[in-house]
Design a protein around this motif. Sequence first.
Motif, PDB file in Angstrom:
ATOM      1  N   LEU A 146       7.229  -0.778   5.958  1.00  0.00           N
ATOM      2  CA  LEU A 146       7.381  -1.402   7.278  1.00  0.00           C
ATOM      3  C   LEU A 146       8.058  -2.761   7.239  1.00  0.00           C
ATOM      4  O   LEU A 146       8.426  -3.292   8.288  1.00  0.00           O
ATOM      5  N   THR A 147       8.201  -3.363   6.062  1.00  0.00           N
ATOM      6  CA  THR A 147       8.692  -4.741   5.965  1.00  0.00           C
ATOM      7  C   THR A 147       9.845  -4.824   4.966  1.00  0.00           C
ATOM      8  O   THR A 147      10.068  -3.896   4.190  1.00  0.00           O
ATOM      9  N   PRO A 148      10.570  -5.966   4.951  1.00  0.00           N
ATOM     10  CA  PRO A 148      11.732  -6.081   4.063  1.00  0.00           C
ATOM     11  C   PRO A 148      11.424  -6.608   2.663  1.00  0.00           C
ATOM     12  O   PRO A 148      12.339  -6.779   1.859  1.00  0.00           O
ATOM     13  N   ARG A 149      10.150  -6.892   2.362  1.00  0.00           N
ATOM     14  CA  ARG A 149       9.812  -7.398   1.022  1.00  0.00           C
ATOM     15  C   ARG A 149       8.566  -6.709   0.495  1.00  0.00           C
ATOM     16  O   ARG A 149       7.639  -6.388   1.258  1.00  0.00           O
ATOM     17  N   VAL A 150       8.543  -6.497  -0.817  1.00  0.00           N
ATOM     18  CA  VAL A 150       7.380  -5.884  -1.450  1.00  0.00           C
ATOM     19  C   VAL A 150       6.123  -6.690  -1.151  1.00  0.00           C
ATOM     20  O   VAL A 150       5.066  -6.132  -0.819  1.00  0.00           O
ATOM     21  N   LEU A 151       6.201  -8.011  -1.265  1.00  0.00           N
ATOM     22  CA  LEU A 151       5.047  -8.866  -1.012  1.00  0.00           C
ATOM     23  C   LEU A 151       4.532  -8.696   0.409  1.00  0.00           C
ATOM     24  O   LEU A 151       3.318  -8.557   0.644  1.00  0.00           O
ATOM     25  N   ASP A 152       5.444  -8.678   1.383  1.00  0.00           N
ATOM     26  CA  ASP A 152       5.039  -8.501   2.781  1.00  0.00           C
ATOM     27  C   ASP A 152       4.399  -7.143   3.002  1.00  0.00           C
ATOM     28  O   ASP A 152       3.451  -6.995   3.792  1.00  0.00           O
ATOM     29  N   GLU A 153       4.912  -6.122   2.290  1.00  0.00           N
ATOM     30  CA  GLU A 153       4.377  -4.776   2.432  1.00  0.00           C
ATOM     31  C   GLU A 153       2.912  -4.726   1.990  1.00  0.00           C
ATOM     32  O   GLU A 153       2.064  -4.113   2.635  1.00  0.00           O
ATOM     33  N   LEU A 154       2.610  -5.414   0.887  1.00  0.00           N
ATOM     34  CA  LEU A 154       1.241  -5.431   0.382  1.00  0.00           C
ATOM     35  C   LEU A 154       0.313  -6.263   1.262  1.00  0.00           C
ATOM     36  O   LEU A 154      -0.879  -5.980   1.364  1.00  0.00           O
ATOM     37  N   HIS A 189      21.715  -4.793  -8.469  1.00  0.00           N
ATOM     38  CA  HIS A 189      21.658  -4.592  -7.027  1.00  0.00           C
ATOM     39  C   HIS A 189      21.669  -5.935  -6.307  1.00  0.00           C
ATOM     40  O   HIS A 189      21.082  -6.918  -6.780  1.00  0.00           O
ATOM     41  N   ALA A 190      22.325  -5.992  -5.165  1.00  0.00           N
ATOM     42  CA  ALA A 190      22.379  -7.221  -4.368  1.00  0.00           C
ATOM     43  C   ALA A 190      20.967  -7.697  -4.044  1.00  0.00           C
ATOM     44  O   ALA A 190      20.093  -6.899  -3.699  1.00  0.00           O
ATOM     45  N   GLY A 191      20.733  -8.992  -4.196  1.00  0.00           N
ATOM     46  CA  GLY A 191      19.428  -9.571  -3.908  1.00  0.00           C
ATOM     47  C   GLY A 191      18.449  -9.509  -5.059  1.00  0.00           C
ATOM     48  O   GLY A 191      17.319  -9.997  -4.939  1.00  0.00           O
ATOM     49  N   ARG A 192      18.832  -8.912  -6.192  1.00  0.00           N
ATOM     50  CA  ARG A 192      17.964  -8.812  -7.354  1.00  0.00           C
ATOM     51  C   ARG A 192      18.482  -9.729  -8.462  1.00  0.00           C
ATOM     52  O   ARG A 192      19.689  -9.838  -8.690  1.00  0.00           O
ATOM     53  N   LYS A 193      17.579 -10.374  -9.187  1.00  0.00           N
ATOM     54  CA  LYS A 193      17.977 -11.273 -10.265  1.00  0.00           C
ATOM     55  C   LYS A 193      18.379 -10.505 -11.518  1.00  0.00           C
ATOM     56  O   LYS A 193      19.335 -10.863 -12.207  1.00  0.00           O
ATOM     57  N   LEU A 197       4.297  -4.708 -10.546  1.00  0.00           N
ATOM     58  CA  LEU A 197       5.257  -4.953  -9.478  1.00  0.00           C
ATOM     59  C   LEU A 197       5.551  -6.442  -9.292  1.00  0.00           C
ATOM     60  O   LEU A 197       6.266  -6.811  -8.355  1.00  0.00           O
ATOM     61  N   GLU A 198       5.035  -7.300 -10.197  1.00  0.00           N
ATOM     62  CA  GLU A 198       5.180  -8.761  -9.989  1.00  0.00           C
ATOM     63  C   GLU A 198       6.638  -9.183  -9.848  1.00  0.00           C
ATOM     64  O   GLU A 198       6.985  -9.973  -8.963  1.00  0.00           O
ATOM     65  N   ARG A 199       7.500  -8.684 -10.748  1.00  0.00           N
ATOM     66  CA  ARG A 199       8.899  -9.118 -10.739  1.00  0.00           C
ATOM     67  C   ARG A 199       9.664  -8.597  -9.515  1.00  0.00           C
ATOM     68  O   ARG A 199      10.799  -9.015  -9.260  1.00  0.00           O
ATOM     69  N   LEU A 200       9.032  -7.698  -8.763  1.00  0.00           N
ATOM     70  CA  LEU A 200       9.681  -7.110  -7.595  1.00  0.00           C
ATOM     71  C   LEU A 200       9.114  -7.640  -6.285  1.00  0.00           C
ATOM     72  O   LEU A 200       9.460  -7.141  -5.221  1.00  0.00           O
ATOM     73  N   ALA A 201       8.290  -8.676  -6.340  1.00  0.00           N
ATOM     74  CA  ALA A 201       7.601  -9.154  -5.141  1.00  0.00           C
ATOM     75  C   ALA A 201       8.563  -9.535  -4.022  1.00  0.00           C
ATOM     76  O   ALA A 201       8.268  -9.334  -2.843  1.00  0.00           O
ATOM     77  N   GLY A 202       9.724 -10.068  -4.374  1.00  0.00           N
ATOM     78  CA  GLY A 202      10.686 -10.480  -3.353  1.00  0.00           C
ATOM     79  C   GLY A 202      11.726  -9.442  -3.014  1.00  0.00           C
ATOM     80  O   GLY A 202      12.598  -9.678  -2.167  1.00  0.00           O
TER      81      GLY A 202
END
Length: 506
Positions: A375-383, A18-22, A411-416
């Motif tokens: 509500l936000t565009p990143r998993v980290l921001d959501e938390l 997926h775009a934006g994923r490593k 969820l660490e690898r998905l923080a961004g």
Amino acid sequence: MPPAAPAGVRARGWGWRHAGRKAFAVSGLDLDIAPGERVLLLGASGAGKSTLLHALAGVLGAAEEGEEHGELTVDGVPAPSARGRAGLVLQDPESQIAMARVGDEVAFGCENLAVPRDEIWPRVHRALADVGLDLPLDRPTAALSGGQKQRLALAGILAMEPGLVLLDEPTANLDPEGVEEVREAVQRSLDRTGATLVVVEHRVSVWSGLVDRVVVLGAGGGLLADGPPERVLADAGVRRRLAAAGVWVPGWHPLTGEEPAKPLRPANGGGELHGGSLLRAEGLAVGRSPKLPPVVGGIDLALREGHATSVTGPNGAGKSTLALTLAGLLPAVGGRLTALPPLALGASSSPHRWRSSELVSRIGTVFQEPEHQFLTPRVLDELEFGPRRVAKLSEKDVRRIVDGLLERLRLERLAGANPFTLSGGEKRRLSVATMLATSPRILVLDEPTFGQDALTWAELVRLLADLLAQGTALLAVTHDEDFTTALSDTVYRVDGGRAARVEAAA
């Protein structure tokens, strides 16, 4: 108009990022599915099962939305060029409902396939009957419960009679009776049409008697197992590997292995220091609007520190409406709902009157559809969103809370990552984590274990057991009997407009 011929599937070295994923969601996949085969697709949460189904349906998106490797074909042509050969029921059925009325929704796919007019409505009626959805054709789709929408989405696909039927967790939000009805509906349709089936489901036992093949995706790419159910699920070594990968292997419980399941909830409801009432309902009546008749009435219950309550019952009975009312997100339409002093802490005794800043640390709600609370565009921001709105939390406190939840819920690898690009199981874990981040006194969860593999299910249940031990009160709307056995000491059944305490969990 005869049913479409069954479709064949072929993958060679196929993968998608997926775009934006490593990392690639799926990689190195070699797979052949013969026309008419019935395949149960398994794998850990995040292994790429939903991605593969979307790819087979030709709806992954254009090149700018991701990177593709290898070859994936349906009937010998690239999957995007074979659109219309496959019918896909999404993990979140609400996202694929397009029409305002039930009958029009089931007819929609047939109309797009140019099915003759005089054949469409007999198909509509048959599909609705097959999935056990006894509703007027003019019933608004927006008025349906989550489970009813799941059946409606399936009816729309079965009415199309595609050559390839793709089902992504089709029974996850259904009551036990609904699970049986949906599986039997799929079998009747396949027996009539001969279509090829690929179904994703964490609970193997639901589909093992209908499919003739089990395919397990490896979390790191490729296949972990492939073969007839009786061989894949009977081999002791394979069973251990599947269990370690998070597959719900029949006879293997994620908390106890091959031993019988046991309650995980703390003894005495969280110990002697807890047990006081936080929220009390007396003759409570609930509904989506005070202007409409209540959907459930006569509710008497109390949510207490360190105690867990499960709410069960058939789809459409009003369980989610009750949960949202107890959470302060809908007004009561009758009776009384009182926040007692240990919860209110000087605020109004009516949770519905609390401001969001007052609600966030008192009652946390996990919705049935995870996307409804992002509500936000990143998993980290959501938390971080909730903790940053709780007074007296330092930056160090926020980081400690968020990092701990990222690790505990894997969820660490998905923080961004963007929350909306996660798998269904990952979205559910994130939605739970966002509520845990503010340490509410009461946690209200609507189908909290939906889409979880066995490992993440066990981790989530252990985390909730820890919260009970610390004095948090839990209320869960759930069809998951394993969840109720593990955590709940009180069970209420909602049915026929009433909510009754039926038993103490064993």
